[in-house]
Scaffold this active site. Structure first.
Site, PDB file in Angstrom:
ATOM      1  N   GLU A 146      -9.925   0.689   3.212  1.00 29.71           N
ATOM      2  CA  GLU A 146      -8.812   0.962   2.289  1.00 29.71           C
ATOM      3  C   GLU A 146      -8.321   2.405   2.391  1.00 29.71           C
ATOM      4  O   GLU A 146      -9.118   3.333   2.540  1.00 29.71           O
ATOM      5  CB  GLU A 146      -9.278   0.699   0.853  1.00 29.71           C
ATOM      6  CG  GLU A 146      -8.208   0.913  -0.205  1.00 29.71           C
ATOM      7  CD  GLU A 146      -8.716   0.581  -1.594  1.00 29.71           C
ATOM      8  OE1 GLU A 146      -8.176  -0.340  -2.212  1.00 29.71           O
ATOM      9  OE2 GLU A 146      -9.659   1.255  -2.074  1.00 29.71           O
ATOM     10  N   GLU A 214       1.308  -7.163  -8.701  1.00 26.85           N
ATOM     11  CA  GLU A 214       0.188  -7.745  -9.428  1.00 26.85           C
ATOM     12  C   GLU A 214       0.418  -7.756 -10.938  1.00 26.85           C
ATOM     13  O   GLU A 214      -0.266  -8.492 -11.659  1.00 26.85           O
ATOM     14  CB  GLU A 214      -1.068  -6.915  -9.090  1.00 26.85           C
ATOM     15  CG  GLU A 214      -2.324  -7.426  -9.689  1.00 26.85           C
ATOM     16  CD  GLU A 214      -3.538  -6.598  -9.326  1.00 26.85           C
ATOM     17  OE1 GLU A 214      -3.376  -5.539  -8.679  1.00 26.85           O
ATOM     18  OE2 GLU A 214      -4.644  -7.011  -9.683  1.00 26.85           O
TER      19      GLU A 214
END
Ligand code: MCF
Ligand code: FE
Length: 411
Positions: A146, A214
């Site tokens: 990430e 999201e």
């Protein structure tokens, strides 16, 4: 050569075929699918033969395409129901665990997945502390290193940390572990870091994943630099405006194999652009309920011919990494969708669709596919094939057999 036989074979093939009293013949790959287990046994007398018993099922092993193993602790202390509250609680609780606790929480998480029949996973690695344990999990792992950070001033330091983790991942990579890249999200990454990660993934032909749309807060922030993220970014990072709009963010991934995770607040134009780019959408119903307060629009996706993937996300936004719990949550969350269609689609979302997204040649009982299989028993007989996927989802918690690359990894 091995023969595994059961009362039901869920092939996940293009005809959605279910075979009764069949068998799978395999070494590391599937060599043959037999419609008659007794015949298979007599045809290959030297093969190791095992019949899994009354009401048994064989299907491709499950794939949990999006999870965060390093976030397996702090199970009961995070705040749910509002994305910003959750994010704030994650940031605040970060330092509260010891190395031993982290290690044992990751081991438990992997064990839970294996028991439930997960043979492959997509793991977002934020700190690189999960690489070693994932490499000896026995599972197929796509490890998404990430990248995350909003301030331009720390870019070089963040890039260097990413490269350190990536190099470490490469050292552990082999047939079972594939390094990949994750840009956390459009809101948590500076343009510099996005462009760096995208360039790096392209140069090295790496798979990519990113959290996208999201929450309502993310929708407002990316569209108008307003909403709940405004106060959050000002307080934590002194930032006034979103670095990027959604369409520009999506366009950056052109030419890459990307999984866009969540998409609960994405619009049809965004769905279309993801589909047209040949990318994938992953939804995580439990996490979406707890953090985003909205489920992914499966019906619209289906009408738009989008083959979605279902995953658990990490234990920081779920009570379990057991994919069967996730599938049950979906069955009970999507109350408008047919119980003759949704269960099969969900099984496909954690087998074939997830395999395609991660680039694994499995997810189907078909000759030539990798022998990644699970076997388990239902509590009773199912008379009609069209109800088998629903009964499987309702009644399965753990599997008796997990086979990865032709090798049984749970006895
Ligand atoms: O997918 C969920 C919710 N959305 C975003 N991030 C995470 C999720 N689970 C864990 N995370 C991690 C993420 O990888 O939490 C941190 C990141 O390292 C959040 S800090 C923006
Ligand atoms: Fe996630």
């Amino acid at each position: 050569m091995n023969i595994l036989a059961a009362d039901y074979l869920i092939t996940m093939d293009d005809e959605r075929k279910i075979i009764r009293n069949g068998a799978v013949i395999f070494d590391s790959e599937i060599l043959e699918i037999s419609f008659d287990r007794e015949l298979a046994k007599s045809k290959y007398p030297d093969a190791a033969y095992e019949y899994l018993g009354k009401n048994s099922v064989i299907m491709p092993s499950l794939i949990n395409a999006h999870t965060h193993i390093e976030f397996s602790k702090n199970k009961t202390t995070l705040h749910y129901g509002n994305f910003i509250d959750w994010l704030t609680s994650v940031i605040e609780k970060k330092e509260l665990t010891s190395e031993e606790e982290l290690e044992s929480s990751m081991a438990d998480a992997l064990l839970q997945m294996r028991k439930s029949g997960v043979g492959a996973l997509g793991a977002v690695s934020s700190f690189g502390k999960d690489i070693e344990i994932l490499s000896r999990s026995g599972l197929r792992v796509t490890l998404f290193n990430e990248i995350l950070g909003t301030g331009e001033e720390r870019s070089e330091e963040i890039k260097a940390d990413f490269m350190r983790r990536f190099e470490l991942t490469k050292r552990y990579s082999n047939e079972m572990l594939t390094p990949a890249v994750s840009i956390h999200s459009a809101y948590a990454c500076s343009r510099t870091l996005m462009d760096f990660a995208i360039g790096f993934a392209k140069e090295n032909s790496l798979k990519m994943c990113t959290h996208f749309m999201e929450s309502k807060a993310e929708r407002f922030w990316l569209d108008r630099s307003r909403g709940e993220f405004k106060a959050f970014f000002k307080a934590f990072f002194g930032i006034e405006r979103s670095a990027i709009k959604a369409d520009e963010f999506l366009a950056k991934f052109d030419g890459l194999d990307t999984m866009f995770v969540h998409c609960t607040h994405a619009n049809e134009t965004e769905f279309e652009s993801i589909r047209n780019a040949g990318s994938y959408i992953v939804h995580c119903p439990v996490s979406n309920r707890l953090l985003g307060m909205k489920l992914f629009d499966v019906e619209t996706a289906k009408n738009m011919r989008i083959e979605y993937i279902t995953a658990t996300d990490g234990l920081s936004s779920n009570f379990s990494l057991n994919l069967w719990n996730e599938l049950r949550s979906a069955i009970f969350g999507y109350t408008d969708l047919s119980l003759k269609v949704l269960p099969y689609d969900l099984l496909k979302s954690v087998t074939l669709n997830a395999a395609n997204a991660l680039g694994i040649d499995s997810g189907k009982l078909e000759v030539g596919k990798k022998a990644d299989l699970i076997g388990f028993c239902l509590p009773g007989f199912v008379d009609e094939d069209e109800y088998l996927p629903l009964q499987v989802i309702l009644h399965t918690n753990s599997v008796d057999k997990l086979i990865v690359n032709g090798v049984s990894i749970n006895g």
